[in-house]
Design a protein around this motif. Structure first.
Motif, PDB file in Angstrom:
ATOM      1  N   LEU A  75       0.823  -1.216   0.000  1.00 32.77           N
ATOM      2  CA  LEU A  75       0.000   0.000   0.000  1.00 32.77           C
ATOM      3  C   LEU A  75       0.855   1.263   0.000  1.00 32.77           C
ATOM      4  CD1 LEU A  75      -3.026  -0.990   2.250  1.00 32.77           C
ATOM      5  CD2 LEU A  75      -2.942  -0.766  -0.237  1.00 32.77           C
ATOM      6  N   ALA A  76       2.070   1.194   0.542  1.00 34.27           N
ATOM      7  CA  ALA A  76       2.986   2.343   0.460  1.00 34.27           C
ATOM      8  C   ALA A  76       3.317   2.620  -1.004  1.00 34.27           C
ATOM      9  CB  ALA A  76       4.261   2.071   1.265  1.00 34.27           C
ATOM     10  N   ILE A  77       3.553   1.565  -1.763  1.00 33.80           N
ATOM     11  CA  ILE A  77       3.836   1.717  -3.195  1.00 33.80           C
ATOM     12  C   ILE A  77       2.605   2.248  -3.918  1.00 33.80           C
ATOM     13  CG2 ILE A  77       4.305   0.420  -5.316  1.00 33.80           C
ATOM     14  CD1 ILE A  77       6.144  -1.395  -3.574  1.00 33.80           C
ATOM     15  N   VAL A  78       1.441   1.691  -3.620  1.00 35.03           N
ATOM     16  CA  VAL A  78       0.193   2.130  -4.259  1.00 35.03           C
ATOM     17  C   VAL A  78       0.003   3.636  -4.073  1.00 35.03           C
ATOM     18  CG1 VAL A  78      -2.333   2.009  -4.076  1.00 35.03           C
ATOM     19  CG2 VAL A  78      -0.985  -0.090  -4.164  1.00 35.03           C
ATOM     20  N   LYS A  79       0.158   4.105  -2.839  1.00 31.90           N
ATOM     21  CA  LYS A  79      -0.073   5.529  -2.556  1.00 31.90           C
ATOM     22  C   LYS A  79       0.922   6.413  -3.305  1.00 31.90           C
ATOM     23  CE  LYS A  79      -0.980   9.035   0.707  1.00 31.90           C
ATOM     24  NZ  LYS A  79      -2.188   9.361   1.336  1.00 31.90           N
ATOM     25  N   ARG A  80       2.179   6.053  -3.286  1.00 34.49           N
ATOM     26  CA  ARG A  80       3.194   6.901  -3.930  1.00 34.49           C
ATOM     27  C   ARG A  80       3.035   6.932  -5.447  1.00 34.49           C
ATOM     28  NH1 ARG A  80       4.178   5.411   0.873  1.00 34.49           N
ATOM     29  NH2 ARG A  80       5.449   6.611   2.302  1.00 34.49           N
ATOM     30  N   VAL A  81       2.706   5.800  -6.051  1.00 35.95           N
ATOM     31  CA  VAL A  81       2.488   5.779  -7.499  1.00 35.95           C
ATOM     32  C   VAL A  81       1.241   6.593  -7.847  1.00 35.95           C
ATOM     33  CG1 VAL A  81       1.917   4.331  -9.488  1.00 35.95           C
ATOM     34  CG2 VAL A  81       3.704   3.611  -7.901  1.00 35.95           C
ATOM     35  N   ALA A  82       0.187   6.431  -7.072  1.00 35.05           N
ATOM     36  CA  ALA A  82      -1.039   7.203  -7.315  1.00 35.05           C
ATOM     37  C   ALA A  82      -0.741   8.700  -7.236  1.00 35.05           C
ATOM     38  CB  ALA A  82      -2.117   6.815  -6.308  1.00 35.05           C
ATOM     39  N   GLU A  83      -0.001   9.111  -6.219  1.00 35.06           N
ATOM     40  CA  GLU A  83       0.339  10.529  -6.057  1.00 35.06           C
ATOM     41  C   GLU A  83       1.173  11.042  -7.229  1.00 35.06           C
ATOM     42  OE1 GLU A  83       2.212  10.429  -2.217  1.00 35.06           O
ATOM     43  OE2 GLU A  83       0.310  10.834  -1.174  1.00 35.06           O
ATOM     44  N   ARG A  84       2.097  10.215  -7.724  1.00 33.56           N
ATOM     45  CA  ARG A  84       2.917  10.632  -8.874  1.00 33.56           C
ATOM     46  C   ARG A  84       2.055  10.859 -10.110  1.00 33.56           C
ATOM     47  NH1 ARG A  84       8.348   8.914  -9.638  1.00 33.56           N
ATOM     48  NH2 ARG A  84       8.186  10.197 -11.503  1.00 33.56           N
ATOM     49  N   HIS A  85       0.905  10.209 -10.180  1.00 36.25           N
ATOM     50  CA  HIS A  85      -0.022  10.392 -11.297  1.00 36.25           C
ATOM     51  C   HIS A  85      -1.039  11.498 -11.021  1.00 36.25           C
ATOM     52  CE1 HIS A  85       1.377   6.514 -12.921  1.00 36.25           C
ATOM     53  NE2 HIS A  85       0.932   6.994 -14.058  1.00 36.25           N
ATOM     54  N   GLY A  86      -0.907  12.169  -9.881  1.00 37.90           N
ATOM     55  CA  GLY A  86      -1.882  13.202  -9.547  1.00 37.90           C
ATOM     56  C   GLY A  86      -3.210  12.612  -9.104  1.00 37.90           C
ATOM     57  N   ALA A  87      -3.215  11.340  -8.726  1.00 43.93           N
ATOM     58  CA  ALA A  87      -4.444  10.666  -8.305  1.00 43.93           C
ATOM     59  C   ALA A  87      -4.605  10.792  -6.792  1.00 43.93           C
ATOM     60  CB  ALA A  87      -4.407   9.201  -8.709  1.00 43.93           C
ATOM     61  N   ILE A  88      -5.826  10.615  -6.361  1.00 46.42           N
ATOM     62  CA  ILE A  88      -6.165  10.625  -4.936  1.00 46.42           C
ATOM     63  C   ILE A  88      -6.566   9.204  -4.569  1.00 46.42           C
ATOM     64  CG2 ILE A  88      -7.803  11.505  -3.224  1.00 46.42           C
ATOM     65  CD1 ILE A  88      -8.165  13.948  -5.148  1.00 46.42           C
ATOM     66  N   ILE A  89      -6.106   8.745  -3.415  1.00 50.08           N
ATOM     67  CA  ILE A  89      -6.488   7.412  -2.958  1.00 50.08           C
ATOM     68  C   ILE A  89      -7.213   7.548  -1.634  1.00 50.08           C
ATOM     69  CG2 ILE A  89      -4.255   6.972  -1.892  1.00 50.08           C
ATOM     70  CD1 ILE A  89      -4.630   4.006  -2.767  1.00 50.08           C
ATOM     71  N   ARG A  90      -8.335   6.835  -1.523  1.00 52.21           N
ATOM     72  CA  ARG A  90      -9.157   6.898  -0.311  1.00 52.21           C
ATOM     73  C   ARG A  90      -9.527   5.488   0.128  1.00 52.21           C
ATOM     74  NH1 ARG A  90     -13.504  10.921  -2.812  1.00 52.21           N
ATOM     75  NH2 ARG A  90     -12.254  12.802  -2.871  1.00 52.21           N
ATOM     76  N   LEU A  91      -9.626   5.313   1.437  1.00 46.66           N
ATOM     77  CA  LEU A  91     -10.103   4.058   2.003  1.00 46.66           C
ATOM     78  C   LEU A  91     -11.421   4.325   2.709  1.00 46.66           C
ATOM     79  CD1 LEU A  91      -6.816   2.666   3.611  1.00 46.66           C
ATOM     80  CD2 LEU A  91      -7.693   2.282   1.313  1.00 46.66           C
ATOM     81  N   ALA A  92     -12.365   3.423   2.547  1.00 45.20           N
ATOM     82  CA  ALA A  92     -13.678   3.567   3.189  1.00 45.20           C
ATOM     83  C   ALA A  92     -14.194   2.179   3.536  1.00 45.20           C
ATOM     84  CB  ALA A  92     -14.653   4.272   2.241  1.00 45.20           C
ATOM     85  N   ASP A  93     -15.260   2.136   4.317  1.00 42.59           N
ATOM     86  CA  ASP A  93     -15.915   0.867   4.604  1.00 42.59           C
ATOM     87  C   ASP A  93     -16.501   0.303   3.318  1.00 42.59           C
ATOM     88  OD1 ASP A  93     -15.405   0.995   7.335  1.00 42.59           O
ATOM     89  OD2 ASP A  93     -17.304   1.996   7.773  1.00 42.59           O
ATOM     90  N   GLY A  94     -16.586  -1.010   3.255  1.00 42.65           N
ATOM     91  CA  GLY A  94     -17.251  -1.659   2.145  1.00 42.65           C
ATOM     92  C   GLY A  94     -18.756  -1.544   2.315  1.00 42.65           C
TER      93      GLY A  94
END
Length: 176
Positions: A143-162
Motif C-alpha cells: 500500500l505504500a507503493i500504491v499511494k506513492r504511485v497514485a500521487e505521482r499520477h496526480g491521483a487521490i487514494i481513499r479508504l472507506a468501509d465496504g
C-alpha cells in the motif's frame, strides 16, 4: 518459500526507492482502463483461487482510457488486488469497479474482508505497516507503493468501509 519472500521484499524496496528518489520516470500513454484491470487480475487470479476468493468485475466494462504509465498502473492494480485477495477470507469476494465520476476516472476495489479500522487507515500507507496481526501476510510495502504511485499520477487514494459497513473499499480517483 523464504527465498521467494525475501525476493519479494527486495523487489518491493527497490520499486519504492525508485519512486521516492524520482528514479522511476513515468511515461504516460493511453491506457484502456478495463484492459489494465484484466491484466492485473491475471496476476492475482491464482492466489485468489487458492484462497477461495471470488474476483468479480462488471460485465461490459467500458473501454474508457486514462493517460498513465502502464508499468506504474499495473504495479498499483496488482498490489491492490494482491493485498485484497490475501486479506479476504475463503468464500469472500473482491469486486473491481471502473467508473467515471465528475470527469475523473475512478477505480474501486471492494472486498468482503475484515476491513481496516478508520483510525488506522492513514497508517496503512506507511512503509512496513502490517496492521495488528503480526502473522498477516506480506511485507507491509504494497500500500505504500500504491499511494506513492497514485500521487505521482496526480491521483487521490481513499479508504472507506465496504458495503453495509463490511470489508474495505479502496478508491483511486485519477486526475481529470
Amino acid at each position: 518459500h523464504i527465498a521467494n519472500r525475501m525476493q519479494h521484499l527486495v523487489d518491493a524496496l527497490l520499486v519504492l526507492a525508485r519512486i521516492e528518489s524520482g528514479g522511476w520516470r513515468l511515461v504516460p500513454e493511453r491506457l484502456e482502463r478495463a484492459r489494465a484491470v484484466r491484466d492485473a487480475w491475471e496476476a492475482v487470479a491464482e492466489v485468489a483461487g487458492r484462497g477461495g476468493v471470488t474476483l468479480e468485475t462488471p460485465a461490459g466494462a467500458t473501454h474508457e482510457v486514462i493517460w498513465a504509465d502502464r508499468g506504474a498502473v499495473q504495479q498499483v492494480l496488482t498490489n491492490l488486488l494482491d493485498n485484497t485477495v490475501r486479506y479476504t477470507p475463503a468464500g469472500g469476494r473482491v469486486d473491481v469497479i471502473v467508473a467515471t465520476e465528475a470527469q475523473r476516472a475512478v477505480l474501486r476495489v471492494v472486498d468482503t474482508g475484515p476491513g481496516i479500522p478508520p483510525d488506522e487507515r492513514e497508517r496503512v500507507f506507511n512503509r512496513f505497516h502490517r496492521g495488528e496481526d503480526p502473522a498477516a501476510p506480506g511485507t507491509g510495502l504494497g500500500l505504500a507503493i500504491v499511494k506513492r504511485v497514485a500521487e505521482r499520477h496526480g491521483a487521490i487514494i481513499r479508504l472507506a468501509d465496504g458495503p453495509e459497513g463490511r470489508g474495505l473499499q479502496v478508491q483511486i480517483l485519477f486526475a481529470p
